[in-house]
Design an enzyme around this catalytic site. Structure first.
Site, mmCIF file in Angstrom:
data_model
loop_
_atom_site.group_PDB
_atom_site.id
_atom_site.type_symbol
_atom_site.label_atom_id
_atom_site.label_comp_id
_atom_site.label_asym_id
_atom_site.label_seq_id
_atom_site.Cartn_x
_atom_site.Cartn_y
_atom_site.Cartn_z
ATOM 1 N N LYS A 95 0.846 -1.190 0.000
ATOM 2 C CA LYS A 95 0.000 0.000 0.000
ATOM 3 C C LYS A 95 0.883 1.240 0.000
ATOM 4 C CE LYS A 95 -4.380 1.047 -0.125
ATOM 5 N NZ LYS A 95 -5.250 0.562 -1.178
ATOM 6 N N SER B 130 -8.742 -0.538 -5.147
ATOM 7 C CA SER B 130 -9.167 -0.318 -3.761
ATOM 8 C C SER B 130 -10.686 -0.315 -3.673
ATOM 9 C CB SER B 130 -8.563 0.976 -3.225
ATOM 10 O OG SER B 130 -7.182 0.831 -3.018
#
Length: 612
Positions: free
Chosen positions: A203, A400
């Site tokens: 991430k 996401s």
């Protein structure tokens, strides 16, 4: 005092009524003017043996722009709006032009793309490119011209029969790169503190604020992603230009920029010429004399408008709904360019309850956003799938939150160069304690609970506060993993392995099971029709519905607002400027009210958790 109130009330009423009359006359005059203009305008004309002009600077978006006559005024005031066209419009126009005997070719005009480059991504251009390939395969001609060929424009234009470059131009062929900017050193220098919670080794959204360079994990995922996108570029150009991929890669490694003669020698362009020479070629193609000022032509947006007037629309009670989820996913209604959870949940819920809607196609073009907003939309899609097919078509991005809302579809389609995945959670908190202290600013605190001031920017979060937030993020991440595992029918350990916040190309996502099939929006629509067993008996409807300029204006004028002047209720339809001022005033009052209301102060999560 009573006379004062009466006079004040009378003055306000008179002002409002005067504004109503003025706006009413002005609006009526404006609408009459638009109607008059529309009635006099015969619309675009198409001559026999014409060329369809495709401006490479067009901003191709998923959601359709407002195409009503009333939008003429808006487009006149906004060059960006006037240069916007939807992907489905482009695909429909190219298919129609392929079958239209009056259209003899397509001109890919790159003359404006150097100053007004299209915002379309490679996945969008992939679908357009395939439509152009079908057009050329029908036996019609495509001519492409540009002064400086950039890689994105050339990716699309390499399908042309003839590619032309200006003698003083060049061709870019250097590969793809990504250069993130890092602010950690500057934040530290100026005394701005940063605290991060993150679940997922890949991430990388937080790294610009915490590092001075890419982490090994982020470098690995970006390298794989760019390699996949570049491989698609090489395959497409190699097939169209009959130039080997190794030759293209050698140019990228050793040259990067080709001069016109080098580009021609390499087989990447067919001709070096000025625009007047291109003009002569197009005159010849359209049967115009060389003395004519220009060639027979019609622009893509004009042809789309003409097509709308002549198209025989399917008339069926069976509907396939296409819902465009384009932009950041946010809580609430959201604004233009955002996917508001309340608004989209309501749309999907309405479609589920509509018996005429037989299937739903969700077109996702989003990098993500709010976790709670994504969950609200995903829940409605989950319920909808129980009663009718739900199919997802991924655009340039479905990452996401964009992937979260896609998980429960019957089938997920993506392009090879779609960016998807990024299954992870992060949160960022900034504080200016050091910056303030260095400049003589300090804070003190009075509170009734240990965590009452957790939202302040006056100090960093304490270890217990960070632990509590990290635990919340990990819980959210576990929910995300389980959603994917259940919807995609994948073992949870495998999902955990391919998640970690990592982004994948569409082709890689298919290999690991995150998407089902490589294909575009039309393929997804056809699949939805087949799943609903509709044959050819169906009609397309697009959402969110775009209200016309007139509808929005009249809605504003017709919306009642209640004013209280002392004890006298006054209900009127207010003009837009006055209504806007009242809304601002209401917002300011709400802020003042909140300051004086100690209830629910800081009663929120310490981090606004994102799944971008």
């Amino acid at each position: 005092m009573r006379n004062f109130f009466k006079q004040t009330f009378a003055s306000i009423v008179g002002t409002i009524l005067g504004l109503l009359i003025f706006v009413g006359i002005g609006t009526g005059g404006l609408l009459l003017l638009l109607v008059a203009v529309a009635s006099r305008d015969t619309g675009p004309q198409l001559k026999e043996q014409s060329v369809l002009v495709f401006d490479l600077s067009l901003n191709i978006t998923d959601a359709p722009p407002n195409s009503s006559p009333g939008a003429i005024l808006q487009r006149a005031l906004s060059s960006e709006e006037s240069n916007r066209v939807s992907l489905r419009t482009v695909l429909d126009v190219l298919e129609k032009a392929q079958q239209d005997s009056r259209i003899v070719g397509v001109y890919l005009d790159g003359s404006r793309s150097t100053t007004a480059s299209s915002s379309a991504g490679f996945a969008t251009l992939k679908e357009v490119r395939q439509a152009l390939e079908r057009f050329r395969a029908s036996g019609k001609t495509i001519v492409a011209y540009n002064t400086d060929w950039r890689q994105k424009d050339y990716y699309l234009s390499s399908v042309a029969n003839t590619v032309i470059v200006n003698p003083l131009g060049a061709m870019e062929l250097s590969g793809l790169s990504n250069q993130p900017v890092f602010f950690a050193g500057a934040l530290e220098k100026y005394g701005v503190g940063v605290q991060v919670i993150r679940v997922g080794r890949f991430k990388g959204s937080v790294e610009p604020f915490t590092r001075s360079q890419l982490s090994p994990e982020n470098r690995e995922q970006l390298q794989r992603l760019l390699s996949d996108l570049w491989t698609e570029w090489l395959n497409a150009v190699s097939n169209s230009r009959n130039v080997s991929k190794s030759q293209l890669q050698a140019i990228a490694d050793n040259q990067g920029i080709l001069l016109p003669d080098e580009a021609q020698k390499s087989g990447l362009v067919d001709q070096i010429g000025y625009f007047d020479e291109v003009l002569q070629r197009l005159k010849q193609l359209t049967g115009e004399s060389q003395e004519s000022r220009t060639f027979r032509q019609i622009s893509l947006p004009s042809y789309a408008q003409l097509d709308e007037k002549t198209r025989t629309t399917r008339n069926s009670r069976n509907k396939i709904a296409v819902v465009y989820a384009e932009g950041a996913i946010v809580d609430g209604q959201g604004s233009a360019g955002q996917v508001g959870s309340d608004r989209f949940a309501r749309i999907i819920r309405t479609l589920r309850q509509d018996n005429q809607v037989k299937a739903v196609v969700l077109r996702v073009n989003s990098r993500g956003g709010s976790a709670t907003a994504s969950e609200e939309i995903q829940r409605e899609l989950q319920l909808t799938r129980q009663v009718k097919p739900v199919v997802v078509s991924m655009g340039d991005y479905a990452a996401s939150g964009g992937y979260w809302i896609a998980t429960d579809a019957n089938r997920i389609f993506a392009e090879p160069n779609t960016v998807t995945g990024s299954i992870g959670v992060f949160g960022l908190r900034f504080n200016i304690q050091q910056l303030a202290n260095d400049n003589g600013i300090t804070w003190d605190s009075v509170k009734t609970g240990r965590y009452a001031d957790s939202q302040t920017i006056a100090r960093p979060l304490s270890p217990p506060e960070l632990t509590r937030s990290q635990r919340t993020a990990e819980r959210l991440y576990d929910i995300f993993l389980n959603r994917v595992a259940e919807a995609r029918k994948l073992p949870l350990p495998k999902v955990a392995e391919i998640a970690q916040g990592r982004v994948w190309s569409g082709v890689a996502a298919k290999e690991i099971g995150l998407v089902d099939e490589i294909g575009g929006i039309d393929t997804a629509i056809q699949y939805a029709a087949a799943q609903a067993k509709l044959g050819d008996d169906w009609q397309l409807q697009e959402y969110p519905e775009v209200r016309t300029f007139e509808a929005r204006l009249l809605a504003q004028l017709a919306s009642p607002i209640r004013l209280m002047v002392q004890d006298y209720p006054l209900e009127r339809s207010l003009p837009v400027p006055l209504e806007s001022e009242l809304q601002k005033l209401q917002a300011e009052i709400a802020v003042l009210h909140a300051i004086n209301d100690p209830l629910n102060v800081y009663a929120r999560l310490l981090f606004d958790l994102e799944i971008d």
